[in-house]
Write a protein that holds these residues in place. Structure first.
Motif, short mmCIF file in Angstrom:
data_model
loop_
_atom_site.label_atom_id
_atom_site.label_comp_id
_atom_site.label_asym_id
_atom_site.label_seq_id
_atom_site.Cartn_x
_atom_site.Cartn_y
_atom_site.Cartn_z
N LYS A 1 0.96 -1.35 0.36
CA LYS A 1 -0.43 -0.24 0.14
C LYS A 1 0.82 1.33 0.10
O LYS A 1 1.15 2.38 1.26
CB LYS A 1 -0.77 -0.39 0.75
CG LYS A 1 -2.51 0.79 1.39
CD LYS A 1 -2.83 0.00 -0.06
CE LYS A 1 -4.23 1.52 0.11
NZ LYS A 1 -5.07 1.00 -1.09
N SER A 2 1.23 1.23 -1.15
CA SER A 2 3.09 2.59 -0.95
C SER A 2 2.15 3.81 -0.62
O SER A 2 1.37 3.96 -2.01
CB SER A 2 3.74 1.61 -2.45
OG SER A 2 3.86 0.51 -2.47
N PRO A 3 2.92 4.42 -0.62
CA PRO A 3 3.10 5.73 -0.68
C PRO A 3 3.46 7.22 -1.88
O PRO A 3 5.03 6.01 -1.67
CB PRO A 3 3.46 6.53 1.24
CG PRO A 3 4.28 5.59 1.52
CD PRO A 3 3.95 3.95 1.02
N HIS A 4 2.71 7.63 -2.41
CA HIS A 4 3.49 8.70 -3.50
C HIS A 4 3.41 9.35 -3.16
O HIS A 4 2.52 10.75 -3.16
CB HIS A 4 3.29 8.24 -4.52
CG HIS A 4 4.05 7.98 -5.63
ND1 HIS A 4 3.61 8.14 -7.18
CD2 HIS A 4 5.15 9.00 -6.15
CE1 HIS A 4 4.59 7.99 -7.99
NE2 HIS A 4 5.41 9.06 -7.25
N VAL A 5 4.63 10.40 -2.69
CA VAL A 5 4.42 11.42 -1.85
C VAL A 5 4.82 12.87 -3.06
O VAL A 5 6.07 12.92 -3.93
CB VAL A 5 5.58 11.80 -0.69
CG1 VAL A 5 5.68 13.20 -0.02
CG2 VAL A 5 4.87 10.60 0.00
N VAL A 6 4.18 14.01 -2.70
CA VAL A 6 4.80 15.18 -3.97
C VAL A 6 5.22 16.22 -2.79
O VAL A 6 3.77 16.45 -1.85
CB VAL A 6 3.47 15.21 -4.95
CG1 VAL A 6 3.77 15.88 -5.39
CG2 VAL A 6 3.18 13.94 -5.50
N PHE A 7 6.42 16.82 -3.17
CA PHE A 7 6.49 18.43 -2.63
C PHE A 7 6.04 19.55 -3.20
O PHE A 7 5.98 19.33 -4.70
CB PHE A 7 7.96 18.18 -1.78
CG PHE A 7 7.90 17.90 -0.44
CD1 PHE A 7 7.55 17.90 0.60
CD2 PHE A 7 8.22 16.09 -0.86
CE1 PHE A 7 7.49 17.99 1.82
CE2 PHE A 7 8.34 15.80 0.96
CZ PHE A 7 8.12 16.27 2.18
N SER A 8 5.64 20.23 -2.54
CA SER A 8 5.38 22.13 -3.46
C SER A 8 6.37 22.50 -4.36
O SER A 8 5.95 23.20 -5.29
CB SER A 8 4.90 22.47 -2.37
OG SER A 8 5.27 23.46 -1.52
N ASP A 9 7.35 21.95 -4.06
CA ASP A 9 8.59 23.01 -5.01
C ASP A 9 9.00 21.70 -6.04
O ASP A 9 10.21 21.94 -7.11
CB ASP A 9 10.20 22.47 -4.07
CG ASP A 9 10.95 21.40 -3.59
OD1 ASP A 9 10.11 19.93 -3.77
OD2 ASP A 9 11.77 20.70 -3.28
N VAL A 10 8.18 21.40 -6.93
CA VAL A 10 8.64 20.56 -7.91
C VAL A 10 7.77 20.91 -9.17
O VAL A 10 7.10 22.21 -8.76
CB VAL A 10 7.21 18.96 -7.55
CG1 VAL A 10 8.68 17.90 -6.48
CG2 VAL A 10 6.25 18.66 -7.69
N ASP A 11 8.15 19.87 -10.23
CA ASP A 11 7.13 20.91 -11.22
C ASP A 11 6.05 20.11 -11.30
O ASP A 11 5.99 18.80 -11.27
CB ASP A 11 8.11 19.90 -12.37
CG ASP A 11 7.11 20.19 -13.72
OD1 ASP A 11 6.28 19.97 -14.24
OD2 ASP A 11 8.01 20.78 -15.20
N ILE A 12 5.16 20.40 -11.21
CA ILE A 12 3.43 19.53 -11.10
C ILE A 12 3.00 18.53 -12.08
O ILE A 12 2.76 17.25 -12.02
CB ILE A 12 2.60 20.60 -10.70
CG1 ILE A 12 2.75 21.22 -9.58
CG2 ILE A 12 0.82 19.65 -10.85
CD1 ILE A 12 1.34 22.28 -9.34
N GLU A 13 3.92 19.24 -13.43
CA GLU A 13 2.95 18.10 -14.03
C GLU A 13 4.59 16.84 -14.59
O GLU A 13 3.65 16.00 -14.97
CB GLU A 13 3.56 19.06 -15.58
CG GLU A 13 2.97 18.12 -17.30
CD GLU A 13 2.80 18.87 -18.30
OE1 GLU A 13 2.36 18.56 -19.53
OE2 GLU A 13 3.43 19.98 -18.21
#
Length: 503
Positions: free
Chosen positions: A263-275
């Motif tokens: 049930k793997s976590p996939h994390v996105v921080f706000s400093d990334v290229d959203i696309e």
């Protein structure tokens, strides 16, 4: 290779024991279904306890035979390499078989079949490089050393989502070391493993070294996991089934290697290229219709970009094309089983009932051409939390739950709040943050600014209820060999057995 999709249609497939295709002793066969139509397309043999016993005994005999036991490591490596070469020669046929059997995209299966031979080549090269070591001891004229040898008969129970790829990761090193093998493919996708048996004959692998028993878990699987002639078990599948196999194996004190649920976590921080991050999340959960153990099914997004990210994720998800797996423009094919479709529908429904918002998908496609198959739209559920059942249980389908977080500390708590620990992913430009995440996350694999990037040269495996043991890389050579200690006194001196000498 005689087996093709056309020849499989309406056929009866036999067991492969001691280098020959043989009928099951009880004469029972079971249909395999085409996920695109829900209709049966061939039958495979249901191996009973007698058939399983014959396969294990064949593997035991081959293990002791001069044809295999006395073969040099280099020669074994050549056979493993030849098997990989034959897979490449027949890549298109094998890809079509797996596509028809489990509904995965033909273009994906073709890519897999062309990549699999590299794994055989890698482990073929390991065959004569599995070295022991010498151990210094506090005695003169004494040689103390360790050597590695085959562990014995290895039983492999493989899943339906990528049969040959999952099999190769353990079969290639097992053969390179000198073990013998009994494989039970999933009852939902047996054809490609039986086709590989044909290639094993052509490669020159001695009879009994590679055996295939088809059938279900209740009959064939139970007989295999209780057999006293097996030295080690390999299993890929659900945690519940893994527990049962481990319990059966424990009765004979036999070790296991398990790759179980996730049930793997996939994390996105706000400093990334959203696309870029959106494409990574889409690939992590919707590739193979979500039917991968490492699927990034829990998506955590930093609060400042949560709304923008969800909007972009939903827009991208709606452009994912559901269609026939053999069509070049299809992004997602059907689920492999009718039961899997029902399971996915159940969890999406329960998520909505528990308060999640259905932002995309959540239903079967409207296209009447897909009505007979086990298709389901890629689905995004927002306003999710870890208390919801669909965020806790492995769904094994194209469903992702998205929730916000505010701090790294909160993220780690949320991401680790699961019984599983197979894989994880993080998108960030901050290398310090990425390394802190890699340190603190409870997962056997950590992907940074990528996801599902697999390599046969690297070792992988799970934590917690995701299993134990390692696959890939040189580490797997240790998994399938056993260590033997040898001590030699070359002094030639006579010693009174009742005289104790102090150093």
């Amino acid at each position: 290779m005689k087996t093709t999709v056309e020849r499989l249609q309406g056929s009866r497939q036999e067991l492969f024991i001691d280098g020959q295709f043989v009928a099951p002793k009880r004469g029972e066969y079971v249909p395999s279904y085409d996920p695109t139509t829900g209709a049966p397309w061939y039958e495979f043999a249901l191996a009973g306890a007698e058939d399983v016993d014959a396969a294990v005994r064949s593997a035991q005999a081959a293990l002791k035979s001069n044809a295999w036991r006395r073969m040099t490591q280099t020669e074994r490596g050549k056979l493993v390499r030849r098997l990989g070469e034959l897979v490449l020669e027949h890549a298109d046929e094998l890809a079509q078989i797996e596509c028809r059997d489990n509904g995965k995209l033909l273009k994906e299966m073709r890519a897999q079949m062309r990549a699999i031979p590299d794994s055989y080549l890698y482990f073929a090269g390991m065959a004569d490089k599995l070295q022991g070591d010498t151990i210094p001891v506090n005695k003169l004229d004494m040689l103390n050393f360790n050597q590695r040898e085959p562990i014995g008969v290895v039983a492999m129970i493989i899943p339906w989502n990528s049969p040959l790829m999952m099999l190769t990761g353990t079969l290639a090193p097992c053969l390179a070391i000198g073990n013998t093998v009994v494989v039970k493919p999933s009852e939902h996708a047996s054809a490609s493993t039986l086709a590989l048996a044909e290639l094993a004959i052509e490669a020159g692998i001695p009879p009994g070294v590679f055996n295939v028993v088809t059938g279900d878990g209740a009959v064939t699987g139970d007989a295999l996991t209780c057999h006293p002639g097996v030295a080690k078990y390999v299993f890929t599948g659900s945690t519940g089934t893994g527990r049962k196999i481990a319990s059966n194996a424990a009765q004979n004190l036999v070790p296991c290697q398990m790759e179980l649920g996730g049930k793997s976590p996939h994390v996105v921080f706000s400093d990334v290229d959203i696309e870029r991050a959106v494409n990574g999340v889409v690939s992590g959960i919707f590739a193979a219709a979500g039917q991968t153990c490492v699927a990034g099914s829990r998506c955590f997004v930093e609060a400042p970009i949560y709304e923008r990210f969800v909007e972009a994720l939903v827009e991208r998800t709606r452009r994912v094309k559901v269609g026939h797996p053999m069509a070049d423009d299809t992004d997602i094919g059907p689920l492999a089983l009718a039961a899997q479709l029902a399971k996915v529908q159940h969890y999406v429904g329960s998520g909505v009932e528990q308060g999640a918002r259905l932002a995309a998908g959540g239903r079967r496609p409207a296209d009447p051409a897909l009505a007979a198959g086990w298709y389901f739209e890629p689905t995004v559920l927002t306003q999710a939390n870890n208390d919801m059942q669909f965020m806790r249980d492995e769904i094994f389908g194209p469903v992702v739950g998205v929730m916000p977080f505010t701090t790294e500390e909160e993220l780690i708590t949320l991401a680790n709040d699961t019984e599983y620990g197979l894989a994880s992913g993080i998108w960030t430009r901050d290398i310090d943050r990425a390394m802190r995440f890699a340190r603190d996350i409870e997962a056997g694999t950590v992907w940074i600014n990528t996801y599902r990037s697999a390599a046969y040269m690297s070792s992988n495996g799970g934590m917690k209820h995701s299993g134990y043991g390692r696959r890939g890389g040189f580490e797997v050579m240790r998994e399938f060999s056993r260590l033997k200690n040898v001590v030699l006194d070359y002094s030639g001196a006579m010693q009174d057995p009742f005289v104790i000498r102090l150093r």
